[in-house]
Design an enzyme around this catalytic site. Structure first.
Site, PDB file in Angstrom:
ATOM      1  N   LYS A  14       0.826  -1.209   0.000  1.00  0.00           N
ATOM      2  CA  LYS A  14       0.000   0.000   0.000  1.00  0.00           C
ATOM      3  C   LYS A  14       0.860   1.260   0.000  1.00  0.00           C
ATOM      4  CE  LYS A  14      -2.209  -1.088   3.745  1.00  0.00           C
ATOM      5  NZ  LYS A  14      -1.564  -2.351   4.076  1.00  0.00           N
ATOM      6  N   ARG A  89     -10.890   0.753   8.541  1.00  0.00           N
ATOM      7  CA  ARG A  89     -10.601  -0.641   8.889  1.00  0.00           C
ATOM      8  C   ARG A  89     -11.827  -1.380   9.394  1.00  0.00           C
ATOM      9  NH1 ARG A  89      -4.554  -1.157  11.338  1.00  0.00           N
ATOM     10  NH2 ARG A  89      -3.541  -0.109   9.616  1.00  0.00           N
ATOM     11  N   ARG A 128      11.125  -5.840   5.064  1.00  0.00           N
ATOM     12  CA  ARG A 128      10.908  -4.449   5.473  1.00  0.00           C
ATOM     13  C   ARG A 128      11.467  -4.205   6.867  1.00  0.00           C
ATOM     14  NH1 ARG A 128       4.814  -2.369   5.302  1.00  0.00           N
ATOM     15  NH2 ARG A 128       4.695  -3.226   7.402  1.00  0.00           N
ATOM     16  N   ARG A 134      10.844  -0.945  11.816  1.00  0.00           N
ATOM     17  CA  ARG A 134       9.532  -0.587  12.350  1.00  0.00           C
ATOM     18  C   ARG A 134       9.104  -1.587  13.409  1.00  0.00           C
ATOM     19  NH1 ARG A 134       5.532   0.852   7.402  1.00  0.00           N
ATOM     20  NH2 ARG A 134       4.103  -0.116   8.867  1.00  0.00           N
ATOM     21  N   ARG A 145      -1.517  -8.683  13.559  1.00  0.00           N
ATOM     22  CA  ARG A 145      -1.912  -7.668  12.577  1.00  0.00           C
ATOM     23  C   ARG A 145      -2.552  -8.303  11.354  1.00  0.00           C
ATOM     24  NH1 ARG A 145       2.738  -4.781  10.732  1.00  0.00           N
ATOM     25  NH2 ARG A 145       1.302  -3.330   9.782  1.00  0.00           N
TER      26      ARG A 145
END
Length: 190
Positions: A14, A89, A128, A134, A145
């Site tokens: 995204k 969401r 990532r 992160r 998640r």
């Protein structure tokens, strides 16, 4: 004004595709994840609460998310439109977004769903995490998640499908090919 929602599980691409869409169509990017990270980095009261919730892998309550989003939209009155990334969401959030946009004589024009399987998602997030560091990509929170997305967030898709606004885009492949498929859909609305 053109308003777009981009959907997909964590790691679907995204952020990557949003950046390309923003550049091509001059849209303002509203990423709830970016808003949350900014508040966390600045250690605001909201940021402390959001950090606590995210650390547990829990979605931030609608009221907090919607207020932050409305502030962001109101702060950008002269843009060509918005791309909503990571929001809504829940169906309640989608309804709240529709109501808010209606007060501005606006609506969601198109909803893109980046379709990526769970194995690919895990691979991308692992990569990532190596680069970004992160905290929300931590392996122990990743499953939560992904579960949140597939148990709660996907239920928003029929809401937009019933309105004829949902388009599914294959999210696995070359970035430019995926982007080309996205632009072919957007160009039908602009």
């Amino acid at each position: 004004m053109f308003n777009l929602v981009i959907f997909g599980p964590p790691g679907a691409g995204k952020g990557t595709q949003s950046a390309k869409i923003i550049e091509k169509y001059n849209l303002a990017h509203i990423s709830t994840g970016d808003m949350f990270r900014m508040h966390i980095t600045q250690e605001t009261e909201l940021g402390k609460k959001v950090k606590e919730l995210l650390a547990e892998g829990i979605l931030v309550p609608d009221s907090i998310t919607i207020n932050m989003l409305e502030e962001e939209v109101n702060a950008n009155p002269d843009v060509s439109g918005f791309i909503f990334d990571g929001f809504p969401r829940t169906v309640a959030q989608a309804e709240a977004l529709d109501e808010f946009l209606k007060t501005k004589n606006e609506k969601i024009d198109l909803v893109l769903q980046l379709d990526v399987n769970e194995d690919e998602i895990k691979k991308r997030i692992a990569e990532r995490q190596k680069v970004s560091g992160r905290a929300d990509d931590d392996a122990s929170k990743l499953i939560k998640r992904i579960d949140e997305y597939f148990q709660k967030t996907v239920h928003v898709l029929p809401y937009y499908q019933e309105q004829g606004k949902l388009v599914k885009i294959e999210g696995i492949g070359e970035i430019e090919t995926i982007f080309s498929n996205i632009t072919a859909e957007i160009d039908q609305y602009i």
